[in-house]
Design a protein around this motif. Structure first.
Motif, PDB file in Angstrom:
ATOM      1  N   VAL A 171       0.823  -1.216   0.000  1.00 54.38           N
ATOM      2  CA  VAL A 171       0.000   0.000   0.000  1.00 54.38           C
ATOM      3  C   VAL A 171       0.858   1.267   0.000  1.00 54.38           C
ATOM      4  CG1 VAL A 171      -1.842   1.246   1.197  1.00 54.38           C
ATOM      5  CG2 VAL A 171      -1.829  -1.252   1.203  1.00 54.38           C
ATOM      6  N   ARG A 172       1.927   1.253   0.771  1.00 53.43           N
ATOM      7  CA  ARG A 172       2.758   2.452   0.839  1.00 53.43           C
ATOM      8  C   ARG A 172       3.898   2.421  -0.174  1.00 53.43           C
ATOM      9  NH1 ARG A 172       5.516   5.889   5.753  1.00 53.43           N
ATOM     10  NH2 ARG A 172       7.190   6.767   4.500  1.00 53.43           N
ATOM     11  N   SER A 173       4.763   1.387  -0.085  1.00 54.66           N
ATOM     12  CA  SER A 173       5.980   1.380  -0.900  1.00 54.66           C
ATOM     13  C   SER A 173       5.689   1.241  -2.392  1.00 54.66           C
ATOM     14  CB  SER A 173       6.901   0.251  -0.441  1.00 54.66           C
ATOM     15  OG  SER A 173       7.296   0.452   0.900  1.00 54.66           O
ATOM     16  N   LYS A 174       4.830   0.274  -2.768  1.00 51.61           N
ATOM     17  CA  LYS A 174       4.580   0.028  -4.190  1.00 51.61           C
ATOM     18  C   LYS A 174       3.575   0.996  -4.789  1.00 51.61           C
ATOM     19  CE  LYS A 174       5.758  -4.897  -4.194  1.00 51.61           C
ATOM     20  NZ  LYS A 174       5.264  -6.278  -4.481  1.00 51.61           N
ATOM     21  N   ASP A 175       2.452   1.208  -4.102  1.00 51.56           N
ATOM     22  CA  ASP A 175       1.385   2.020  -4.675  1.00 51.56           C
ATOM     23  C   ASP A 175       1.419   3.475  -4.234  1.00 51.56           C
ATOM     24  OD1 ASP A 175       0.589  -0.310  -5.826  1.00 51.56           O
ATOM     25  OD2 ASP A 175      -1.203  -0.604  -4.606  1.00 51.56           O
ATOM     26  N   GLY A 176       2.176   3.777  -3.180  1.00 47.15           N
ATOM     27  CA  GLY A 176       2.269   5.162  -2.709  1.00 47.15           C
ATOM     28  C   GLY A 176       0.947   5.747  -2.276  1.00 47.15           C
ATOM     29  N   LEU A 177       0.105   4.928  -1.673  1.00 50.01           N
ATOM     30  CA  LEU A 177      -1.244   5.362  -1.315  1.00 50.01           C
ATOM     31  C   LEU A 177      -1.392   5.824   0.126  1.00 50.01           C
ATOM     32  CD1 LEU A 177      -3.413   2.668  -3.139  1.00 50.01           C
ATOM     33  CD2 LEU A 177      -3.343   5.121  -3.629  1.00 50.01           C
ATOM     34  N   ALA A 178      -0.345   5.719   0.932  1.00 47.55           N
ATOM     35  CA  ALA A 178      -0.534   6.008   2.350  1.00 47.55           C
ATOM     36  C   ALA A 178       0.699   6.644   2.955  1.00 47.55           C
ATOM     37  CB  ALA A 178      -0.871   4.730   3.104  1.00 47.55           C
ATOM     38  N   TYR A 179       0.462   7.528   3.913  1.00 50.88           N
ATOM     39  CA  TYR A 179       1.540   8.015   4.758  1.00 50.88           C
ATOM     40  C   TYR A 179       1.869   6.959   5.800  1.00 50.88           C
ATOM     41  CZ  TYR A 179      -0.429  12.265   2.702  1.00 50.88           C
ATOM     42  OH  TYR A 179      -0.915  13.197   1.833  1.00 50.88           O
ATOM     43  N   SER A 180       0.824   6.312   6.308  1.00 52.87           N
ATOM     44  CA  SER A 180       1.009   5.210   7.245  1.00 52.87           C
ATOM     45  C   SER A 180      -0.109   4.213   7.009  1.00 52.87           C
ATOM     46  CB  SER A 180       0.982   5.697   8.697  1.00 52.87           C
ATOM     47  OG  SER A 180      -0.283   6.233   9.023  1.00 52.87           O
ATOM     48  N   VAL A 181       0.152   2.940   7.284  1.00 55.59           N
ATOM     49  CA  VAL A 181      -0.854   1.901   7.081  1.00 55.59           C
ATOM     50  C   VAL A 181      -0.555   0.740   8.030  1.00 55.59           C
ATOM     51  CG1 VAL A 181       0.494   0.817   5.214  1.00 55.59           C
ATOM     52  CG2 VAL A 181      -1.983   0.406   5.386  1.00 55.59           C
ATOM     53  N   SER A 182      -1.618   0.126   8.545  1.00 55.17           N
ATOM     54  CA  SER A 182      -1.432  -1.005   9.459  1.00 55.17           C
ATOM     55  C   SER A 182      -2.700  -1.832   9.487  1.00 55.17           C
ATOM     56  CB  SER A 182      -1.093  -0.532  10.879  1.00 55.17           C
ATOM     57  OG  SER A 182      -2.182   0.203  11.421  1.00 55.17           O
ATOM     58  N   GLY A 183      -2.588  -3.036   9.997  1.00 50.98           N
ATOM     59  CA  GLY A 183      -3.743  -3.905  10.219  1.00 50.98           C
ATOM     60  C   GLY A 183      -3.491  -4.726  11.459  1.00 50.98           C
ATOM     61  N   GLN A 184      -4.391  -4.679  12.410  1.00 52.48           N
ATOM     62  CA  GLN A 184      -4.120  -5.267  13.718  1.00 52.48           C
ATOM     63  C   GLN A 184      -5.291  -6.096  14.217  1.00 52.48           C
ATOM     64  OE1 GLN A 184      -1.107  -4.698  15.058  1.00 52.48           O
ATOM     65  NE2 GLN A 184      -1.396  -5.949  16.876  1.00 52.48           N
ATOM     66  N   TRP A 185      -5.013  -7.361  14.518  1.00 52.08           N
ATOM     67  CA  TRP A 185      -5.974  -8.220  15.192  1.00 52.08           C
ATOM     68  C   TRP A 185      -5.789  -7.999  16.687  1.00 52.08           C
ATOM     69  CZ3 TRP A 185      -9.904 -11.211  13.420  1.00 52.08           C
ATOM     70  CH2 TRP A 185     -10.485 -12.095  14.323  1.00 52.08           C
ATOM     71  N   ALA A 186      -6.723  -7.296  17.310  1.00 52.58           N
ATOM     72  CA  ALA A 186      -6.618  -6.951  18.735  1.00 52.58           C
ATOM     73  C   ALA A 186      -7.649  -7.761  19.511  1.00 52.58           C
ATOM     74  CB  ALA A 186      -6.837  -5.456  18.935  1.00 52.58           C
ATOM     75  N   ALA A 187      -7.226  -8.899  19.995  1.00 50.53           N
ATOM     76  CA  ALA A 187      -8.141  -9.786  20.731  1.00 50.53           C
ATOM     77  C   ALA A 187      -8.396  -9.247  22.131  1.00 50.53           C
ATOM     78  CB  ALA A 187      -7.550 -11.189  20.808  1.00 50.53           C
ATOM     79  N   GLY A 188      -9.589  -9.506  22.648  1.00 53.60           N
ATOM     80  CA  GLY A 188      -9.912  -9.131  24.020  1.00 53.60           C
ATOM     81  C   GLY A 188      -9.598 -10.265  24.979  1.00 53.60           C
ATOM     82  N   TYR A 189      -9.327  -9.920  26.231  1.00 57.41           N
ATOM     83  CA  TYR A 189      -9.063 -10.962  27.230  1.00 57.41           C
ATOM     84  C   TYR A 189     -10.336 -11.714  27.604  1.00 57.41           C
ATOM     85  CZ  TYR A 189      -4.197  -9.762  28.241  1.00 57.41           C
ATOM     86  OH  TYR A 189      -2.845  -9.571  28.142  1.00 57.41           O
TER      87      TYR A 189
END
Length: 523
Positions: free
Chosen positions: A364-382
């Motif tokens: 998303v960032r390096s190849k397509d140059g579409l983002a200043y920052s990008v992430s995806g996070q699986w945040a499970a609850g206790y």
């Protein structure tokens, strides 16, 4: 192992160092994990999670070898655990490195048990308990006493807990623990301090739409759990006004009880002597009736209503901030729990998606140059379902292309480009070796152990986590991604110039149902 980075001089050097920083160069590996016994816990030795490695890089036309030695063995301190007759669970660690003592108590309470129409009650109770002091030592006198002894006592409320903490010199520990306990048992709750905290909360409400990133995060949680969910409801001016001193006192008398808490203490003391002192100090603290705690929601997490998450699938909520040229994009769906069987595979997936070299960053960032920052996070609850959130910041006119590309990367995980063995191996190594930062000091060990105990996890969960991540295979990650990260389940929140964003979405993802979202603050 040996890796050769095919890059020019300086870049290769930086890449190698950053890869190690994210991975096993952080490998001050966990060499001991605590296993519960009746009163004390014995140490179990765990082999280091990484071996010595040599990395070869090209620098100035020459091959330079970076040698990283095997991680040293770390001795995790043993802690004592006992339960008092009144039900208070106590954890202790002796640490004689510096002449200090720190303590914390956590109660099963917090924002999610606030009654309907009184959102903010737990925060007002915690803040006023500290601000107003005790009936014996009012707030201003308590402040002076703490200042004279270079000590501190603080109280706060989170989603699932109310915490009170204290720290002081070892020589003052008995005196300060008595003040700490007196504050827990007999807070004054003066009306003027309740009013002061309510004014502070109203100020926070007035400022909550100042930061677009904060808006995006808050509104994504609301989108998934529902506006009035215990996990997402906002404190409003009306709910703050509705709270009285009587409500604060009732909240305290219901939840601030020994059999509804876990207490930890660490520092420069003799464990048997401290145990005797604490037993005497807490002896007359009466437990709360179990039926009262059950009725008040202190036994178990509120159920997650999936109605909202189901209703926003394929929906893009656009929050208009016309002054912004940038779009803050969040794409979310409900997630799972730490106790789920595929939690370890999903934690490895987090590493594959994120960071330098992660799929989202590369595509998303390096190849397509579409983002200043990008992430995806699986945040499970206790103890309840968590969330999976992907997103980042991009130009307003690129918002649609950004959403489409992120979905494409996530979709490829279980179809055209499943995780490779190398990706999974690197992700496991980085995940395990970063986990050790939770155990760098005795205080961190105590905090981690208490958190596991608070949510009912086994005391050797760190060992289970390490083994679970180590056993993850590419097939496990692919299977978890296929069953958990479903593109049709995503809802989208975007903060920015609504006109620009709407046009961008219609160009690139016309299938999305675009809806305006108001964030106006009620008086």
């Amino acid at each position: 192992r040996q890796r050769v980075c095919e890059a020019d001089g300086t870049s290769a050097w930086v890449i190698a160092l950053l890869r190690k920083a994210a991975g096993w160069a952080a490998s001050i590996a966990i060499a001991g994990v605590l296993v519960a016994g009746p009163d004390a816990l014995e140490r179990r030795t765990i082999a280091p999670v990484a071996q010595a490695e040599t990395v070869s890089v090209l620098r100035g036309g020459q091959v330079v070898q970076l040698d990283f030695g095997a991680p040293p063995e770390i001795k995790v301190p043993v802690y004592d655990h006992f339960i008092m007759p009144n039900g208070l669970s106590v954890y202790m660690i002796e640490d004689h490195e510096v002449p200090l003592v720190s303590a914390q108590i956590a109660f099963h309470a917090g924002d999610r048990v606030d009654p309907p129409g009184m959102r903010g009650l737990s925060k007002i109770t915690a803040s006023t308990m500290r601000l107003g002091g005790s009936t014996k030592l009012p707030g201003n006198k308590l402040n002076l006493a703490l200042e004279d002894r270079a000590a501190s006592i603080e109280a706060s409320s989170e989603s699932a807990m109310v915490t009170v903490s204290a720290s002081c010199l070892a020589e003052d520990s008995n005196v300060m623990l008595r003040e700490f306990f007196d504050l827990l048992r007999r807070p004054a709750f003066p009306q003027r301090d309740i009013d002061r905290v309510k004014v502070q909360l109203s100020g926070s409400i007035a400022r909550r739409n100042d930061e677009p990133e904060g808006i995006a995060g808050r509104e994504t949680v609301k989108m998934l759990f529902g506006d009035q969910s215990p996990y997402a409801a906002s404190i409003e001016n009306a709910t703050v006004r509705a709270i009285t001193r009587k409500d604060v006192i009732k909240f305290h008398s219901t939840y601030i009880a020994p059999n509804n808490a876990i207490f930890g203490i660490i520092g420069d003391f003799d464990a048997p002597e401290m145990r005797a002192f604490l037993t005497d100090l807490f002896a007359d603290w009466a437990p709360q009736q179990e039926g009262v705690l059950v009725a008040a929601g202190a036994r178990g997490a509120p159920a997650v209503d999936t109605t909202s998450a189901m209703s926003v699938r394929g929906v893009a909520r656009v929050i208009d901030k016309p002054e912004l040229s940038q779009a803050y994009v969040r794409m979310g769906m409900l997630g799972g729990r730490v106790s789920d069987p595929d939690y370890f595979a999903l934690d490895v997936l987090n590493q594959i998606l994120n960071g330098l070299g992660g799929r989202l960053f590369n595509e998303v960032r390096s190849k397509d140059g579409l983002a200043y920052s990008v992430s995806g996070q699986w945040a499970a609850g206790y103890d309840h379902d968590g969330v999976f959130i992907a997103g980042g910041e991009t130009k307003g006119e690129s918002a649609g292309a950004f959403v489409s590309r992120v979905l494409s990367v996530l979709r490829s995980l279980d179809s055209t480009s499943p995780p490779t063995q190398q990706e999974v191996d690197d992700a496991k190594e980085a995940t395990l070796n970063s986990f050790v930062f939770n155990f760098q000091s005795p205080a961190q060990v105590l905090s981690r152990v208490m958190r596991y105990a608070f949510y009912g996890y086994p005391e050797d969960f760190a060992l289970r986590y390490r083994d679970g991540v180590a056993s993850v295979t590419p097939a496990d990650v692919e299977r978890a991604a296929k069953s958990r990260v479903r593109e049709d389940d995503f809802g989208v929140v975007i903060v920015g110039n609504a006109r620009t964003i709407r046009a961008a979405l219609q160009r690139s993802v016309p299938e999305l149902n675009i809806q305006p979202r108001s964030i106006d603050i009620a008086p």
